[in-house]
Design a protein around this motif. Structure first.
Motif, PDB file in Angstrom:
ATOM      1  N   LEU A 203      30.813  16.515  15.373  1.00 28.94           N
ATOM      2  CA  LEU A 203      31.521  16.308  16.639  1.00 28.94           C
ATOM      3  C   LEU A 203      32.398  17.493  17.016  1.00 28.94           C
ATOM      4  CD1 LEU A 203      32.607  12.595  16.092  1.00 28.94           C
ATOM      5  CD2 LEU A 203      30.629  13.413  17.355  1.00 28.94           C
ATOM      6  N   SER A 204      32.616  18.395  16.087  1.00 26.24           N
ATOM      7  CA  SER A 204      33.436  19.573  16.372  1.00 26.24           C
ATOM      8  C   SER A 204      32.988  20.710  15.470  1.00 26.24           C
ATOM      9  CB  SER A 204      34.919  19.262  16.152  1.00 26.24           C
ATOM     10  OG  SER A 204      35.163  19.016  14.782  1.00 26.24           O
ATOM     11  N   LYS A 205      33.619  21.856  15.646  1.00 26.76           N
ATOM     12  CA  LYS A 205      33.259  23.020  14.829  1.00 26.76           C
ATOM     13  C   LYS A 205      33.729  22.876  13.385  1.00 26.76           C
ATOM     14  CE  LYS A 205      37.391  25.643  16.121  1.00 26.76           C
ATOM     15  NZ  LYS A 205      37.897  26.895  16.704  1.00 26.76           N
ATOM     16  N   THR A 206      34.690  21.996  13.159  1.00 28.86           N
ATOM     17  CA  THR A 206      35.191  21.760  11.801  1.00 28.86           C
ATOM     18  C   THR A 206      34.278  20.779  11.077  1.00 28.86           C
ATOM     19  OG1 THR A 206      37.424  22.030  12.676  1.00 28.86           O
ATOM     20  CG2 THR A 206      37.226  21.138  10.454  1.00 28.86           C
ATOM     21  N   LYS A 207      33.875  21.147   9.892  1.00 29.29           N
ATOM     22  CA  LYS A 207      33.000  20.283   9.102  1.00 29.29           C
ATOM     23  C   LYS A 207      33.816  19.190   8.415  1.00 29.29           C
ATOM     24  CE  LYS A 207      29.385  20.535   5.580  1.00 29.29           C
ATOM     25  NZ  LYS A 207      28.743  21.393   4.557  1.00 29.29           N
ATOM     26  N   PHE A 208      33.222  18.002   8.377  1.00 27.32           N
ATOM     27  CA  PHE A 208      33.910  16.882   7.726  1.00 27.32           C
ATOM     28  C   PHE A 208      33.909  17.079   6.214  1.00 27.32           C
ATOM     29  CE2 PHE A 208      33.474  12.783   5.520  1.00 27.32           C
ATOM     30  CZ  PHE A 208      34.706  12.230   5.833  1.00 27.32           C
ATOM     31  N   GLU A 209      35.078  16.966   5.642  1.00 25.57           N
ATOM     32  CA  GLU A 209      35.229  17.088   4.187  1.00 25.57           C
ATOM     33  C   GLU A 209      35.868  15.806   3.665  1.00 25.57           C
ATOM     34  OE1 GLU A 209      37.428  20.553   3.278  1.00 25.57           O
ATOM     35  OE2 GLU A 209      35.885  21.944   4.016  1.00 25.57           O
ATOM     36  N   PRO A 210      35.152  15.066   2.837  1.00 22.77           N
ATOM     37  CA  PRO A 210      35.729  13.808   2.331  1.00 22.77           C
ATOM     38  C   PRO A 210      36.872  14.065   1.360  1.00 22.77           C
ATOM     39  CG  PRO A 210      33.634  14.260   1.269  1.00 22.77           C
ATOM     40  CD  PRO A 210      33.808  15.313   2.321  1.00 22.77           C
ATOM     41  N   ASP A 237      43.784   8.425   4.049  1.00 20.82           N
ATOM     42  CA  ASP A 237      42.531   7.715   3.782  1.00 20.82           C
ATOM     43  C   ASP A 237      41.977   7.085   5.057  1.00 20.82           C
ATOM     44  OD1 ASP A 237      40.480   6.502   2.141  1.00 20.82           O
ATOM     45  OD2 ASP A 237      41.549   4.617   2.451  1.00 20.82           O
ATOM     46  N   ARG A 238      42.840   6.477   5.858  1.00 15.94           N
ATOM     47  CA  ARG A 238      42.392   5.860   7.115  1.00 15.94           C
ATOM     48  C   ARG A 238      41.949   6.927   8.126  1.00 15.94           C
ATOM     49  NH1 ARG A 238      40.006   2.158   6.966  1.00 15.94           N
ATOM     50  NH2 ARG A 238      39.739   2.930   4.879  1.00 15.94           N
ATOM     51  N   TYR A 239      42.647   8.047   8.122  1.00 15.87           N
ATOM     52  CA  TYR A 239      42.292   9.135   9.042  1.00 15.87           C
ATOM     53  C   TYR A 239      40.903   9.698   8.705  1.00 15.87           C
ATOM     54  CZ  TYR A 239      42.732  13.531  11.622  1.00 15.87           C
ATOM     55  OH  TYR A 239      42.522  14.583  12.474  1.00 15.87           O
ATOM     56  N   LYS A 240      40.636   9.867   7.421  1.00 12.10           N
ATOM     57  CA  LYS A 240      39.322  10.348   6.994  1.00 12.10           C
ATOM     58  C   LYS A 240      38.232   9.312   7.267  1.00 12.10           C
ATOM     59  CE  LYS A 240      40.003  14.472   5.265  1.00 12.10           C
ATOM     60  NZ  LYS A 240      39.265  15.661   5.724  1.00 12.10           N
ATOM     61  N   SER A 241      38.587   8.043   7.161  1.00 13.74           N
ATOM     62  CA  SER A 241      37.623   6.981   7.450  1.00 13.74           C
ATOM     63  C   SER A 241      37.223   6.999   8.925  1.00 13.74           C
ATOM     64  CB  SER A 241      38.219   5.626   7.082  1.00 13.74           C
ATOM     65  OG  SER A 241      37.358   4.584   7.461  1.00 13.74           O
ATOM     66  N   ILE A 252      41.488  20.260  11.707  1.00 14.36           N
ATOM     67  CA  ILE A 252      42.480  20.702  10.722  1.00 14.36           C
ATOM     68  C   ILE A 252      43.864  20.341  11.250  1.00 14.36           C
ATOM     69  CG2 ILE A 252      43.440  22.692   9.510  1.00 14.36           C
ATOM     70  CD1 ILE A 252      40.642  24.020   9.967  1.00 14.36           C
ATOM     71  N   ILE A 253      44.607  19.598  10.459  1.00 12.26           N
ATOM     72  CA  ILE A 253      45.942  19.164  10.883  1.00 12.26           C
ATOM     73  C   ILE A 253      46.918  20.327  10.728  1.00 12.26           C
ATOM     74  CG2 ILE A 253      47.809  17.533  10.457  1.00 12.26           C
ATOM     75  CD1 ILE A 253      45.644  15.668   9.252  1.00 12.26           C
ATOM     76  N   LYS A 254      47.602  20.628  11.822  1.00 14.07           N
ATOM     77  CA  LYS A 254      48.614  21.691  11.814  1.00 14.07           C
ATOM     78  C   LYS A 254      49.977  21.072  12.090  1.00 14.07           C
ATOM     79  CE  LYS A 254      46.064  25.861  12.973  1.00 14.07           C
ATOM     80  NZ  LYS A 254      45.999  27.014  13.900  1.00 14.07           N
ATOM     81  N   LEU A 255      50.882  21.263  11.151  1.00  9.84           N
ATOM     82  CA  LEU A 255      52.231  20.742  11.336  1.00  9.84           C
ATOM     83  C   LEU A 255      53.063  21.643  12.246  1.00  9.84           C
ATOM     84  CD1 LEU A 255      52.921  19.660   7.661  1.00  9.84           C
ATOM     85  CD2 LEU A 255      52.231  18.205   9.559  1.00  9.84           C
ATOM     86  N   LYS A 256      52.755  22.938  12.236  1.00  8.79           N
ATOM     87  CA  LYS A 256      53.467  23.892  13.089  1.00  8.79           C
ATOM     88  C   LYS A 256      52.492  24.525  14.065  1.00  8.79           C
ATOM     89  CE  LYS A 256      57.117  25.145   9.823  1.00  8.79           C
ATOM     90  NZ  LYS A 256      57.747  26.265   9.075  1.00  8.79           N
TER      91      LYS A 256
END
Length: 284
Positions: A203-210, A237-241, A252-256
């Motif tokens: 769905l995006s350029k980022t590959k899903f990593e379990p 866990d829910r976010y990855k699900s 990729i989650i960015k805090l800043k």
């Protein structure tokens, strides 16, 4: 109001009912919302389940190590290490590869001389060829040969047609083999679709990593919930699900946030020449 007038009013002045998309009633993935964890990840698992979980994790780690070794072998270890003092020598040899040298020029000149001599000899020996016309006998023989070749070809075709009639059993066997092959390919496609239905889509350029599997070694097992330590974030866990079930695109989650660097400069008409200002002040 009559039924016709009501229908007319609703059609032209009423709010039309929108058709919902068919994809709204379909689930984006076959996977369940909450998957049952491996029995070996329990706080008090059986010996067999715990060993099975550790075996699976060890196999994954071995595959990862094997992949890293392969990448190292085909990238880093593929090239030789050149010392610093020999870099220029290797570079000069590489860049001068294919350039003409004295030996190659001498060989080329000798070959050209030999070719010129051969051409002169062939030109001297060659004689002019006369355009001799075919006689009537030769033309008749040529026609007869063509006719014989055509008859042979037609006989071969007729013979093949007759032989094909007696090959019906072979044709049936070939059709059965082809049907079996098509059925095998169909089953293969079905299995591939089933496998792909369990995998997350791109769905995006980022590959899903379990997430890494949750496990504890034999020494870390406590046997009760009171002494058990939490090792995984429930929110993660829910976010990855959600990502695995194609509801959210992997990211990729960015805090800043990365702020763009603002380039500051002074306009030409706003610049102040300090030397000129000092001179003016001194004059005053």
């Amino acid at each position: 109001m009559s039924s016709d007038s009501i229908r007319h009013t609703i059609k032209h002045f009423g709010v039309q009912k929108r058709k919902l998309p068919s994809s709204l009633h379909k689930k984006p993935s076959v996977l369940p919302a909450v998957e049952a964890p491996h029995p070996g990840s329990s706080y008090n698992p059986s010996y067999v389940d715990h060993q099975d979980l550790l075996h699976q994790i060890a196999e994954k780690e071995l595959e990862f190590i094997k992949q890293e070794e392969h990448l190292d072998r085909v990238t880093t270890k593929m090239f030789k290490k050149i010392p610093q003092n020999k870099k220029e020598e290797y570079l000069l040899r590489e860049m001068s590869e294919g350039l003409p040298t004295k030996q190659t020029t001498n060989l080329k000149s000798a070959e050209e001389d030999d070719n010129e001599e051969d051409l002169s000899i062939t030109m001297a020996n060659s004689k002019p060829v006369k355009n001799v016309k075919k006689t009537l006998v030769q033309r008749r023989k040529q026609r007869e040969q063509k006719q014989a070749a055509y008859t042979r070809k037609m006989m071969k075709i007729n013979k093949k047609i007759v032989s094909d009639i007696y090959k019906l059993k072979n044709f049936e066997q070939q059709i059965e083999i082809k049907e079996k092959k098509l059925e095998f390919l169909r089953q293969k496609r079905m299995m591939k679709r089933e496998r792909e239905s369990l995998m997350p889509k791109t769905l995006s350029k980022t590959k899903f990593e379990p997430l890494d599997p949750d496990f504890q070694l034999a020494e870390e097992l406590t046997g009760n919930l009171r002494n058990c330590k939490p090792s995984m974030s429930l929110l993660k866990d829910r976010y990855k699900s959600l990502q695995q079930r194609n509801i959210i695109a992997p990211a990729i989650i960015k805090l800043k946030r990365d702020k763009a660097k603002v380039k500051k400069f002074v306009k030409p008409d706003h610049k102040i020449n300090l030397d000129a200002v000092k001179l003016r002040l001194n004059k005053v």
